[in-house]
Design an enzyme around this catalytic site. Sequence first.
Site, PDB file in Angstrom:
ATOM      1  N   TRP A  57       2.117  -7.710  26.506  1.00 30.83           N
ATOM      2  CA  TRP A  57       2.302  -8.035  24.829  1.00 30.83           C
ATOM      3  C   TRP A  57       3.681  -8.958  24.981  1.00 30.83           C
ATOM      4  O   TRP A  57       4.863  -8.772  24.825  1.00 30.83           O
ATOM      5  CB  TRP A  57       2.685  -7.023  24.326  1.00 30.83           C
ATOM      6  N   GLU A  81       0.902  -0.975   0.464  1.00 34.68           N
ATOM      7  CA  GLU A  81      -0.419   0.368  -0.277  1.00 34.68           C
ATOM      8  C   GLU A  81       0.771   1.607  -0.422  1.00 34.68           C
ATOM      9  O   GLU A  81       0.148   2.337  -0.217  1.00 34.68           O
ATOM     10  CB  GLU A  81      -0.783   0.248   1.095  1.00 34.68           C
TER      11      GLU A  81
END
Length: 548
Positions: free
Chosen positions: A451, A336
Amino acid sequence: MHDHSSETMASAYSYPLLIKRLLLTPLQQTPNQEIVYRGTTRITYAQFGQRVGKLANALKNVGTQFGTTVAVMDWDSHRYLEAYFAVPMMGAVLQTVNIRLSQSEIAYTINHAGAEVLLVHADFLPVLAAIRDKLEKVRTLILIDDNGNVSDTHGLEFAGEYEQLLASCSEHYDFPDFDENTRATTFYTTGTTGLPKGVYFSHRQLVLHTITVMAALTSPESGQRFHRGDVYMPITPMFHVHAWGMPYIATVLGVKQVYPGRYVPDRLVELLRDEGVTFSHCVGTILHMLLNCPQARSADFSKWKVVIGGGALPQGLARAALERGIDIFTGYGMSETCPVLTLAQLKPQKEALSFDEEVSLRCRTGLPIPLVDLRIVDTEMRDLPHDGSSSGEVVVRAPWLTQGYLHNPEASATLWEGGYLHTQDVARIDADGYLQITDRIKDVIKSGGEWVSSLEVESLISQHPAVAEVAVIGIKSDKWGERPAALVVLRADHNPVTADELKQHVLKFSENGTISKYAVPEVVKFVEALEKTSVGKLNKKWLREHFE
C-alpha cells in the site's frame, strides 16, 4: 423492584440543549463586543441579538413555521451568522447552500432539502434566475443587497430586501422550547461520485459539538488555542459544515468576529491586519494562496493561529507557515461528522521538540477530541494495534454525527454499517494516540503488493523548495498493478527543476527508510494548476480520469 431513575420535581426544568442557549453568555457578558463584515459594517453582540429576533419575525411574516426549511445563498457575513441562530431557534431548518456547485446541482440540493424560503445575495441572482422554474417548493425569495443599488432583479419576485425587512420588524421574538433532537441544519456533501448527499444535524448535536470543540481548543498548555482574547475570522465558507462549527464557538466565547464576504486573498490579508485577526481555519490550498499574494509579503502573521482541514497539511506548507510565525495545526473531520473529530495539538512536554519533530506532529491528523470514540479496523471490523504502522479504516462514534443521509436509506445503511460511522479514510494510530490518515480508501495506491500512501508522497514532494502544489494518483502498471504518478505545480519564483530531480528527492526518503521504494513516483508531470472540488480539495477522481 427499585426504580433507580433519578427523581424529578414537578417544577424542575429539564433544559433541552437548544441553539438559543449558546446566546446566553455573550449577550450577558460581552454585549459591546463587535461583529464586523468586510471591515465596513460593524454591529455589537447586543445588536446581533436584536437582529436575530427581527430576522425570526421577518421569516414568520412570510410563513416560516416549525419544520420549514429556509435556504441561504450568501457570502460569509453577519447575516449568515444571524441565520445560523434565528432559523433553528424558530424550530425551522437552515439549509446552507453550496454556491460553488453547478446550477443544476444547486437546484437539486434546494429541491431535495424541500426549501420553501430562500435568502439570496444579489451576486447569485443570475444563477437563481437560471434555475427559478426548476425550484419545486421555494415560494418566497428574500434579497440580500450589500450596496442598496440592485437595479436588475432578473425578473425575480422578492418578498423584500433583508435589511428593510429587519427594519420593519420587532426585535422581540419568543423562541420556544422544543425537543433538542429537532433538526437544525441540512447541507450537502460533494462526493466525487453521484449526486450530492444531504446530511443533517440536530440542536443537541450542534450544542454538544460546540461545547466539546471549545473544550478541546481551550485545553493546550500553550499555543494552538482559541480563547476569549482571540479575534476570529473564518476562511472556510459558512455553507460548508457550519464553517466547521467555529462561528457557534466564537459566539459563545463572545470574541470579536470578522466576516470577510467573498474570499479575495489580498483582501483577507488586509482584514487580518486591520482587524487584528488571531484565529482562522481553512483548507491548505487557500493558505497557500494567502501566503503567496502580494499583500502577504509585508504582513505580520506572528499572532495568527490557523487550523488546516479538508485534506492533509503538507509538511512544505507547514514549514512555510511556521517560518512566518503562524501557529498552524491540522484538524480532521468530514461533512458527516459536523465536522471535528481530531486536532493535531501538541501534548505538554518536558523537553522542547526540534523543529522537524514539531512540524511532523502538527501535520499529523491529530488526537481525537473528548467524547470521540475512534477506531482503526480491518475489513471484519476488528481493531488494529496502535503501533504507528498497522493501517485500517477509521470508524467513529460521537454525539454529533449525522444519523444518516437525507432521504437516502441505502447510503445511510452503508455509512453506519455495524453501528459505527465509516469515514472511508485509511489511517494508522501511534503509541501516543496520534491518528495519521494515509489515504481515502478509493485513493490508495496498491503497488507491487504494497500500500502506497498518496498523502505521504505528496507531503514529501511538497518539501522541495521548487514545488508549489502537488497531487499524487495511481496509474495502471502491467508489472506492479499500480504505480504512483505526481502532478506538480512549480513555484514561479524558484529555479525550475526536472522530473528526475523530484524523483531523486523522493528516492532519498526511500533510501533512509521513511517510505517504501514503491512510493517513488514512476511519472512526474508538470501542470499549470490542479483540479479542485467546490470546497477546495484536490479532485483526485477528475485527475485520475484526465491523466494521459
